[in-house]
Enzyme design. Structure first.
Site, mmCIF file in Angstrom:
data_model
loop_
_atom_site.group_PDB
_atom_site.id
_atom_site.type_symbol
_atom_site.label_atom_id
_atom_site.label_comp_id
_atom_site.label_asym_id
_atom_site.label_seq_id
_atom_site.Cartn_x
_atom_site.Cartn_y
_atom_site.Cartn_z
ATOM 1 N N CYS A 1 0.794 -1.199 0.000
ATOM 2 C CA CYS A 1 0.000 0.000 0.000
ATOM 3 C C CYS A 1 0.850 1.284 0.000
ATOM 4 O O CYS A 1 0.460 2.246 -0.611
ATOM 5 C CB CYS A 1 -0.881 -0.055 1.227
ATOM 6 S SG CYS A 1 -2.198 1.098 1.274
ATOM 7 N N TRP B 1 -0.236 -4.182 2.096
ATOM 8 C CA TRP B 1 -1.607 -4.641 2.323
ATOM 9 C C TRP B 1 -1.740 -5.921 1.510
ATOM 10 O O TRP B 1 -1.679 -5.899 0.286
ATOM 11 C CB TRP B 1 -2.591 -3.575 1.863
ATOM 12 C CG TRP B 1 -4.031 -3.830 2.173
ATOM 13 C CD1 TRP B 1 -4.673 -3.628 3.355
ATOM 14 C CD2 TRP B 1 -5.030 -4.312 1.258
ATOM 15 N NE1 TRP B 1 -6.007 -3.957 3.234
ATOM 16 C CE2 TRP B 1 -6.255 -4.378 1.978
ATOM 17 C CE3 TRP B 1 -5.020 -4.697 -0.079
ATOM 18 C CZ2 TRP B 1 -7.438 -4.810 1.385
ATOM 19 C CZ3 TRP B 1 -6.192 -5.133 -0.667
ATOM 20 C CH2 TRP B 1 -7.391 -5.181 0.060
ATOM 21 N N LYS C 1 -20.397 3.339 7.141
ATOM 22 C CA LYS C 1 -19.473 3.872 8.138
ATOM 23 C C LYS C 1 -19.429 2.978 9.382
ATOM 24 O O LYS C 1 -18.369 2.730 9.936
ATOM 25 C CB LYS C 1 -19.878 5.296 8.542
ATOM 26 C CG LYS C 1 -19.527 6.352 7.519
ATOM 27 C CD LYS C 1 -18.020 6.494 7.378
ATOM 28 C CE LYS C 1 -17.637 7.082 6.034
ATOM 29 N NZ LYS C 1 -17.758 6.152 4.913
ATOM 30 N N HIS D 1 -40.559 -5.504 2.398
ATOM 31 C CA HIS D 1 -40.440 -6.525 1.355
ATOM 32 C C HIS D 1 -39.343 -7.530 1.685
ATOM 33 O O HIS D 1 -38.592 -7.954 0.807
ATOM 34 C CB HIS D 1 -40.188 -5.877 -0.002
ATOM 35 C CG HIS D 1 -41.309 -5.004 -0.471
ATOM 36 N ND1 HIS D 1 -42.553 -5.499 -0.816
ATOM 37 C CD2 HIS D 1 -41.398 -3.653 -0.616
ATOM 38 C CE1 HIS D 1 -43.338 -4.500 -1.174
ATOM 39 N NE2 HIS D 1 -42.671 -3.367 -1.060
ATOM 40 N N ARG E 1 -3.037 4.636 5.428
ATOM 41 C CA ARG E 1 -3.532 3.972 4.228
ATOM 42 C C ARG E 1 -3.942 2.528 4.484
ATOM 43 O O ARG E 1 -4.604 1.913 3.670
ATOM 44 C CB ARG E 1 -2.471 4.033 3.126
ATOM 45 C CG ARG E 1 -2.207 5.445 2.630
ATOM 46 C CD ARG E 1 -1.020 5.491 1.689
ATOM 47 N NE ARG E 1 -1.289 4.816 0.441
ATOM 48 C CZ ARG E 1 -1.780 5.401 -0.654
ATOM 49 N NH1 ARG E 1 -2.066 6.686 -0.625
ATOM 50 N NH2 ARG E 1 -1.985 4.731 -1.745
ATOM 51 N N GLU F 1 -24.763 5.204 3.340
ATOM 52 C CA GLU F 1 -23.489 5.738 3.823
ATOM 53 C C GLU F 1 -23.355 5.551 5.332
ATOM 54 O O GLU F 1 -22.274 5.194 5.834
ATOM 55 C CB GLU F 1 -23.374 7.218 3.449
ATOM 56 C CG GLU F 1 -22.112 7.918 3.950
ATOM 57 C CD GLU F 1 -20.820 7.348 3.413
ATOM 58 O OE1 GLU F 1 -19.753 7.718 3.946
ATOM 59 O OE2 GLU F 1 -20.853 6.520 2.465
ATOM 60 N N ASN G 1 3.662 -1.660 -5.383
ATOM 61 C CA ASN G 1 2.213 -1.575 -5.204
ATOM 62 C C ASN G 1 1.563 -2.061 -6.484
ATOM 63 O O ASN G 1 2.029 -1.734 -7.587
ATOM 64 C CB ASN G 1 1.769 -0.133 -4.937
ATOM 65 C CG ASN G 1 2.091 0.314 -3.530
ATOM 66 O OD1 ASN G 1 2.470 -0.484 -2.683
ATOM 67 N ND2 ASN G 1 1.937 1.603 -3.271
ATOM 68 N N GLY G 2 0.448 -2.770 -6.356
ATOM 69 C CA GLY G 2 -0.240 -3.252 -7.546
ATOM 70 C C GLY G 2 -0.286 -4.764 -7.569
ATOM 71 O O GLY G 2 0.015 -5.450 -6.589
ATOM 72 N N GLU H 1 -17.517 -0.204 8.488
ATOM 73 C CA GLU H 1 -16.096 0.003 8.209
ATOM 74 C C GLU H 1 -15.250 0.094 9.467
ATOM 75 O O GLU H 1 -14.166 -0.483 9.526
ATOM 76 C CB GLU H 1 -15.902 1.296 7.401
ATOM 77 C CG GLU H 1 -16.237 1.206 5.946
ATOM 78 C CD GLU H 1 -16.007 2.523 5.235
ATOM 79 O OE1 GLU H 1 -15.401 2.507 4.147
ATOM 80 O OE2 GLU H 1 -16.414 3.577 5.763
ATOM 81 N N LYS I 1 -6.834 2.956 2.129
ATOM 82 C CA LYS I 1 -7.381 4.259 1.755
ATOM 83 C C LYS I 1 -7.585 4.382 0.255
ATOM 84 O O LYS I 1 -8.610 4.877 -0.202
ATOM 85 C CB LYS I 1 -6.453 5.367 2.262
ATOM 86 C CG LYS I 1 -7.003 6.781 2.055
ATOM 87 C CD LYS I 1 -8.291 7.008 2.821
ATOM 88 C CE LYS I 1 -8.779 8.439 2.730
ATOM 89 N NZ LYS I 1 -10.130 8.591 3.285
#
Length: 608
Positions: free
Chosen positions: A2, A74, A485, A504, A27, A481, A100-101, A488, A603
């Protein structure tokens, strides 16, 4: 991914690299490592866990080196162990890389290298790249990196050093951000400006398929095919002070309470009440074409997708242009119909979100106008769009987005008025809307006063592992949202729903004492929302209502009421989201969670 930090210059490199990693701490990561060249040898230290674990392994053997690389990982390929941590070295122990990647064809490359007698020590795709570069090395690290990257499929932001070339760092990128900081007789490489802003504000941004060769006395940039590239030196707009906690316990708390000023900065210079218009300089070159579009597709991921969904409501209401909101991660794998007159708006805090970039590229390939709404200056989305708008809300360090979300919704509110005024919205209607929008920072400031109340509510319900969030119309994206939150950062399961959909199916989940957050400000859907509250109450659920100040009726129905100022209905989401941010924050703190670095999250998501 990361976090990447690299340095070459005159200073003792190890303390500088560790400091840079700490600046990237937000991050998200699960292991860390550092490598330096000293006395003609690579000195590598790695550790699973936090940077503090790595610091315990540092010793005098690393002291005095003036070139090195550092990384926070990460995990993607392989568990978060010391063996899988970066940097990774080649078989000879002379070459080291941080990355990274994701290297998509690493298995094929691994088989090729195995046939050459090269064995791997880790489970990572990154080590495969290190061994490939080493296999191709013939005295020039630059040439070996170029040759290797031509064989690679996938994304990368890399920095590479070699013990035989102790005065060179080679960096390259494709799909994963890299910047080069230019100091006085020193150079830094990083994946994020936060890592280097303490040392220099002068940077260049590498573009996809570009390579930088950095020495002690300068650098040069080229394409992967060695064609020279002239880069413009830019200034980082953030200050070191903005990256500090400033008296708060967590960056998320700091950023929640920064929102009034962040919104003022976001709107500054963009609203002209004398002329009843919105001024968006970033769209100047495409304004005429944009006004004539027949359809708008908004794309984003996570919180940005929720902002996009609000943008759909706002643009259709004010500009009467057909809109649809797409998950960027799904859009790229479809064969979407892009007709003439279609514009795609890509929304991302970092400007580097890989799924959002892929959706943008798919739309551009099919002939759409592509726009980007991002917070990070110089990011990839800003370079690959026809035009765009910066949020200007300042750096956001907490992994769970707060002020960037409000910035995204504010910019979407502005673009809705911008398009509406040029199509059918009267001057007086536009004036009234913009005048009310300018008052929103004060309304947000007032709403922040519910912080203590949200802490009390959180304390009462944090043992409940299942929550519902309900909203109608413009409040539905806020329900999503708010639930996100809570998930998370507190790891409580929460589900956001359109309130009418509760009956329903999801109503079966409601049992005694289950917390249900209902967004019920005064407006078109108010009476319907009261009906939803009654449905929850009759099944024993506990209602936490977000309501308009002065609404006494709702007190008779809800167990708790969080009041927000009375603002126009189209702008209500900018205030109703605040109590939900605070509720999630306090729940996470009370549960002892790592608020700014929630588990498994990063992040900027630059891998699929």
């Amino acid at each position: 991914m990361c976090g990447i930090v690299a340095y070459i210059g005159q200073r003792d490199v190890c303390p500088l690299l560790i400091e840079g990693l700490k600046r990237l701490d937000y991050r998200g990561y699960d292991s860390a490592g550092v490598v330096v060249i000293r006395d003609g040898r690579l000195r590598v230290r790695r550790a699973a866990g936090r940077i503090a674990e790595l610091e315990r392994k540092l010793d005098e053997q690393l002291s005095g080196a003036t070139i090195g690389l550092a990384h926070t990982r990460w995990a993607t390929h392989g568990a978060p162990t010391e063996t899988n941590a970066h940097p990774h070295c080649d078989q000879s122990g002379k070459l080291a890389i941080i990355h990274n990647g994701i290297i998509e064809n690493f298995r094929v490359l691994k088989q090729f290298l195995a046939a050459k007698g090269i064995a791997m020590k880790s489970e990572t795709d990154t080590e495969v790249l290190a061994q490939l570069i080493s296999h191709l090395y013939e005295g020039s690290l630059e040439d070996a990196v170029r040759k290797a990257l031509r064989e690679v499929r996938g994304t990368f932001g890399i920095a590479v050093i070699h013990a035989d070339e102790p005065d060179v760092i080679v960096a390259a990128r494709r799909g994963s951000p890299l910047i080069i900081g230019i100091g006085k007789d020193e150079y830094l490489v990083a994946s994020d400006a936060a890592a280097i802003v303490q040392h220099t504000a002068r940077v260049i941004y590498l573009a996809d398929n570009e390579v930088a060769v950095i020495g002690r006395d300068g650098f040069r940039t080229t394409t992967l095919d060695a064609a020279p590239v002239t880069k413009e030196i830019e200034e980082i707009e953030w200050t070191l002070e903005q990256l500090e906690l400033g008296g708060h316990d967590h960056f998320m708390s700091k950023e929640i309470f920064e929102q009034p000023e962040a919104l003022r900065n976001c709107m500054r210079g963009r609203i002209d009440l004398d002329e009843d218009r919105v001024v968006l300089g970033g769209l100047t070159t495409v304004a005429r074409e944009l006004v004539r579009v027949k359809r708008i597709i908004l794309t984003g991921c996570g919180t940005a997708w929720h902002a996009a969904l609000l943008g759909e409501y706002l643009i259709e209401e004010l500009a009467r242009i057909p809109c649809e909101t797409e998950y960027a991660s799904e859009f790229r794998y479809r064969n979407p119909i892009i007709e003439d007159g279609t514009a795609i708006i890509s929304i991302s805090q970092s400007g580097e979100t890989i799924d959002t970039l892929a959706a943008l590229r798919e739309g551009r390939e099919k002939g759409a106008m592509v726009l980007g709404f991002v917070n990070s200056v110089g990011s990839t989305i800003t370079r690959e769009t026809d035009a765009g708008i910066y949020l200007h809300v300042g750096p956001e360090i907490g992994v769970a987005s707060t002020k960037a979300f409000l910035g995204q919704v504010t910019v979407l509110s502005l673009i809705a008025a911008f398009l509406g005024r040029r199509r059918h919205l009267s001057a007086s209607s536009c004036h009234d809307y913009l005048a009310q929008l300018l008052k929103i920072p004060d309304a947000v400031e007032k709403t922040l006063e519910v912080s203590d109340q949200t802490r009390e509510i959180a304390a009462e319900y944090i043992e409940n592992e299942n929550w519902l969030y309900l909203g109608r119309g413009l409040q539905y994206p806020i329900a999503l949202e708010g639930a996100l939150k809570l998930k998370e950062i507190s790891y409580i399961h929460a589900e956001g729903l359109p309130a009418a959909e509760m009956k329903h199916g999801p109503i079966a989940l409601i049992n005694e004492d289950m917390p249900v957050v209902v967004l019920a400000p005064r407006g078109h859907w108010y009476e319907k929302s009261l009906g939803n509250i009654e449905e929850v109450r009759s099944r024993g659920g506990r209602v936490i209502a977000v309501a308009t100040e002065g609404d006494d009726e709702i007190r008779e129905l809800a167990d708790h009421v969080l009041y927000v100022p009375n603002v126009p209905e189209l702008l209500q989401p900018l205030v109703t989201v605040i109590p939900l941010q605070l509720l999630a924050y306090h729940a996470a703190v009370l549960r002892g969670c790592d608020v700014d670095k929630p588990r498994n999250l990063a992040k900027a998501v630059t891998v699929e």
